[in-house]
Design a protein around this motif. Structure first.
Motif, mmCIF file in Angstrom:
data_model
loop_
_atom_site.group_PDB
_atom_site.id
_atom_site.type_symbol
_atom_site.label_atom_id
_atom_site.label_comp_id
_atom_site.label_asym_id
_atom_site.label_seq_id
_atom_site.Cartn_x
_atom_site.Cartn_y
_atom_site.Cartn_z
ATOM 1 N N CYS A 13 0.882 -1.164 0.000
ATOM 2 C CA CYS A 13 0.000 0.000 0.000
ATOM 3 C C CYS A 13 0.924 1.219 0.000
ATOM 4 N N HIS A 14 1.001 1.880 -1.141
ATOM 5 C CA HIS A 14 2.033 2.886 -1.388
ATOM 6 C C HIS A 14 1.948 4.029 -0.381
ATOM 7 N N GLY A 15 3.084 4.267 0.268
ATOM 8 C CA GLY A 15 3.141 5.321 1.273
ATOM 9 C C GLY A 15 2.601 4.911 2.614
ATOM 10 N N LYS A 16 2.193 3.643 2.772
ATOM 11 C CA LYS A 16 1.622 3.195 4.047
ATOM 12 C C LYS A 16 2.376 2.001 4.621
ATOM 13 N N HIS A 17 2.293 0.846 3.946
ATOM 14 C CA HIS A 17 2.917 -0.348 4.511
ATOM 15 C C HIS A 17 3.161 -1.409 3.440
ATOM 16 N N ILE A 18 3.953 -2.411 3.841
ATOM 17 C CA ILE A 18 4.130 -3.630 3.052
ATOM 18 C C ILE A 18 3.752 -4.792 3.958
ATOM 19 N N ARG A 19 2.863 -5.652 3.452
ATOM 20 C CA ARG A 19 2.386 -6.772 4.273
ATOM 21 C C ARG A 19 2.571 -8.073 3.503
ATOM 22 N N GLN A 20 2.991 -9.113 4.229
ATOM 23 C CA GLN A 20 3.130 -10.466 3.680
ATOM 24 C C GLN A 20 2.148 -11.331 4.463
ATOM 25 N N TYR A 21 1.230 -12.006 3.741
ATOM 26 C CA TYR A 21 0.221 -12.755 4.482
ATOM 27 C C TYR A 21 -0.216 -14.008 3.724
ATOM 28 N N HIS A 22 -0.825 -14.914 4.486
ATOM 29 C CA HIS A 22 -1.395 -16.142 3.923
ATOM 30 C C HIS A 22 -2.735 -16.381 4.593
ATOM 31 N N GLU A 23 -3.775 -16.550 3.772
ATOM 32 C CA GLU A 23 -5.122 -16.824 4.288
ATOM 33 C C GLU A 23 -5.452 -18.295 4.118
ATOM 34 N N GLU A 24 -6.057 -18.868 5.137
ATOM 35 C CA GLU A 24 -6.437 -20.275 5.059
ATOM 36 C C GLU A 24 -7.816 -20.456 5.669
ATOM 37 N N LYS A 25 -8.721 -21.062 4.875
ATOM 38 C CA LYS A 25 -10.084 -21.294 5.369
ATOM 39 C C LYS A 25 -10.163 -22.627 6.080
ATOM 40 N N GLU A 26 -10.803 -22.609 7.234
ATOM 41 C CA GLU A 26 -11.046 -23.852 7.965
ATOM 42 C C GLU A 26 -12.521 -24.217 7.827
ATOM 43 N N THR A 27 -12.894 -25.348 8.403
ATOM 44 C CA THR A 27 -14.307 -25.742 8.373
ATOM 45 C C THR A 27 -15.135 -24.682 9.074
ATOM 46 N N GLY A 28 -16.327 -24.469 8.562
ATOM 47 C CA GLY A 28 -17.177 -23.416 9.117
ATOM 48 C C GLY A 28 -16.849 -22.053 8.533
ATOM 49 N N GLN A 29 -16.018 -22.051 7.459
ATOM 50 C CA GLN A 29 -15.654 -20.818 6.756
ATOM 51 C C GLN A 29 -14.886 -19.823 7.618
ATOM 52 N N LYS A 30 -14.297 -20.270 8.709
ATOM 53 C CA LYS A 30 -13.461 -19.400 9.516
ATOM 54 C C LYS A 30 -12.131 -19.207 8.788
ATOM 55 N N ILE A 31 -11.663 -17.968 8.714
ATOM 56 C CA ILE A 31 -10.430 -17.665 7.979
ATOM 57 C C ILE A 31 -9.307 -17.364 8.963
ATOM 58 N N ASN A 32 -8.233 -18.136 8.866
ATOM 59 C CA ASN A 32 -7.027 -17.855 9.637
ATOM 60 C C ASN A 32 -6.064 -17.068 8.765
ATOM 61 N N ILE A 33 -5.495 -16.002 9.318
ATOM 62 C CA ILE A 33 -4.544 -15.180 8.570
ATOM 63 C C ILE A 33 -3.201 -15.191 9.287
ATOM 64 N N GLN A 34 -2.183 -15.593 8.559
ATOM 65 C CA GLN A 34 -0.802 -15.509 9.038
ATOM 66 C C GLN A 34 -0.175 -14.322 8.321
ATOM 67 N N GLU A 35 0.319 -13.313 9.074
ATOM 68 C CA GLU A 35 0.798 -12.107 8.406
ATOM 69 C C GLU A 35 2.000 -11.493 9.114
ATOM 70 N N TYR A 36 2.806 -10.782 8.326
ATOM 71 C CA TYR A 36 3.942 -10.018 8.825
ATOM 72 C C TYR A 36 3.961 -8.688 8.088
ATOM 73 N N TYR A 37 4.233 -7.620 8.813
ATOM 74 C CA TYR A 37 4.439 -6.323 8.179
ATOM 75 C C TYR A 37 5.936 -6.169 7.911
ATOM 76 N N LEU A 38 6.288 -6.005 6.642
ATOM 77 C CA LEU A 38 7.694 -5.886 6.262
ATOM 78 C C LEU A 38 8.179 -4.449 6.362
ATOM 79 N N GLY A 39 7.278 -3.544 6.705
ATOM 80 C CA GLY A 39 7.649 -2.144 6.884
ATOM 81 C C GLY A 39 6.427 -1.266 6.935
#
Length: 432
Positions: free
Chosen positions: A73-99
């Motif tokens: 997001c230009h001028g705001k941040h850099i994010r690295q993430y992975h989304e994974e859906k579990e049963t029941g449509q719950k979404i787990n997000i693994q993320e790191y802000y690179l800056g």
């Protein structure tokens, strides 16, 4: 004396001697004129001012790789993430802000420095090797990212390198971890191209003018022989069979970044290649027989898709050779079973109200066993019509909505010609 826009001086020369003892005095160019004068006379906006609209729009660019998604997001941040859906449509997000952007105005400090240095021309524009060419870039520093456990919980940080590309739409060309938890992100943008110092330019190639010295022929003997041989070669060539040809695939700097809408994100960096010089009819036959495979992808992983055979993910390295992962293999019976529970064909309406096939989906299972799930990898290949100025272009991208369960998108004008042959299971055939 030649008048070519390149400066020559009589006292700037060398004496060349051929193997036949022929001697020539060769004038050497002093400087390449043109770009230097334009850069010197430039009084327009600074690179930061040229990039300001991008930062004010609060726009974001995405790069989707096999596991991680990168968000700039230009001028705001850099994010690295992975989304994974579990049963029941719950979404787990693994993320790191690179800056994250620390300064209120990310463009103010570099611009001020440039204005001060532009008075005496002391500031060197930094460059980066992009596909073999040293390319100027404008850096923006981001710090205060997610703490890094490998560096005593120091925050992650990144340098965003903006480079000129006239046909780009602010795509992410690459993300690299240059040292532990410190990253470089290269962004292609047309905004910088209005500044002469940031335009891409090849190294200048100037002529060297030679004149024969007394006792030597006007032109060296060996050069005359070579020119005669070249004249003899100027005749029609026979058509080379495809299997005799070197790869006709070419990933061009100007064509590897084409936007493709994917779900709620926009996938901005995918591999677009020119796949063949075969005729349409030959190409379709060879593609559907599995003897002609599509290749694509940018970054670390590349992809090979052979219709009715397999999908491979691979990385080639000069030192360690080729690393290959079988993402999925074809079984007609397994695909038909899969198609009974999933839509193998997607339709769209023509203007006259009739239906036409827009996309077909094929299931490839029994890939290499996944370390995370202890199950074989599997992939759904989505073949989609995509019009292009180049009739033999193909765009390939890969998503991983679940661990080791992939979606391979394959889009090409070639596919447009065979979609309507799809049967109820989405299986394609050569048009009659």
């Amino acid at each position: 004396m030649p008048t070519t826009g390149v400066l020559y001086k009589e006292d700037n020369y060398i004496i060349m001697t051929t193997v036949d003892k022929e001697k020539y005095k060769c004038l050497l160019p002093l400087i390449a004129s043109g770009n230097e004068e334009e850069e010197k006379d430039y009084k327009g906006p600074t690179p930061g001012e040229l990039l300001e609209p991008l930062f004010k729009q609060s726009s974001c660019s995405y790069r989707i790789e096999s596991y991680w998604t990168y968000e700039v997001c230009h001028g705001k941040h850099i994010r690295q993430y992975h989304e994974e859906k579990e049963t029941g449509q719950k979404i787990n997000i693994q993320e790191y802000y690179l800056g994250n952007m620390i300064m209120k105005n990310p463009l103010s400090e570099p611009d001020q420095e440039e204005k001060e240095n532009s008075k005496d021309g002391a500031k060197e524009i930094p460059t980066k090797n992009i596909e073999g060419q040293m390319t100027p870039y404008y850096p923006v520093e981001l710090g205060n990212g997610t703490p890094c456990s490998l560096r005593q919980n120091l925050p992650r940080s990144s340098t965003v390198m903006y480079i000129c590309h006239p046909e780009a739409k602010h795509e992410i060309l690459s993300v690299a971890e240059v040292t532990t938890c410190e990253y470089e992100v290269v962004i292609l943008t047309p905004l910088l191209c209005n500044h002469p110092k940031y335009r891409f330019r090849a190294s200048p190639v100037n002529d060297i003018f030679c004149q024969s010295l007394p006792g030597s022929p006007l032109k060296p003997h060996n050069l005359e022989q070579l020119e005669k041989q070249q004249e003899m070669l100027k005749m029609p060539f026979r058509r080379v069979k495809e299997e005799e040809m070197p790869s006709t695939k070419e990933e061009k700097f100007s064509s590897i970044h084409k936007p493709v809408a994917v779900g709620s994100h926009q996938l901005l960096t995918v591999g677009t290649t020119h796949i063949s010089k075969l005729t349409d009819e030959q190409l379709i036959k060879e593609f559907l027989s599995g003897s002609y495979c599509f290749h694509g992808g940018v970054g670390w992983w590349k992809y090979e898709f052979c219709y009715g055979k397999y999908v491979h993910q691979y990385h080639e390295d000069k030192e360690s050779g080729k690393t290959s992962v079988v993402v999925g293999t074809w079984s007609k019976e397994e695909h038909i079973e899969w198609s009974r529970k999933n839509a193998a064909r997607t339709f769209s309406l023509r203007e006259d109200g009739t239906q036409t096939v827009r996309m077909v989906s094929h299931f490839y299972g029994n890939g290499d066993v996944c370390d995370l799930t202890d199950k074989p990898r599997q992939v759904t290949v989505k073949l989609k019509c995509k019009e292009s100025d180049s009739p033999h272009a193909v765009t390939i991208y890969m998503l991983e909505p679940h661990s080791c369960q992939y979606i391979l998108g394959v889009e090409s004008p070639v596919i447009c010609k065979i979609l309507d042959t799809a049967d109820e299971y989405g299986l394609l055939s050569v048009p009659s």
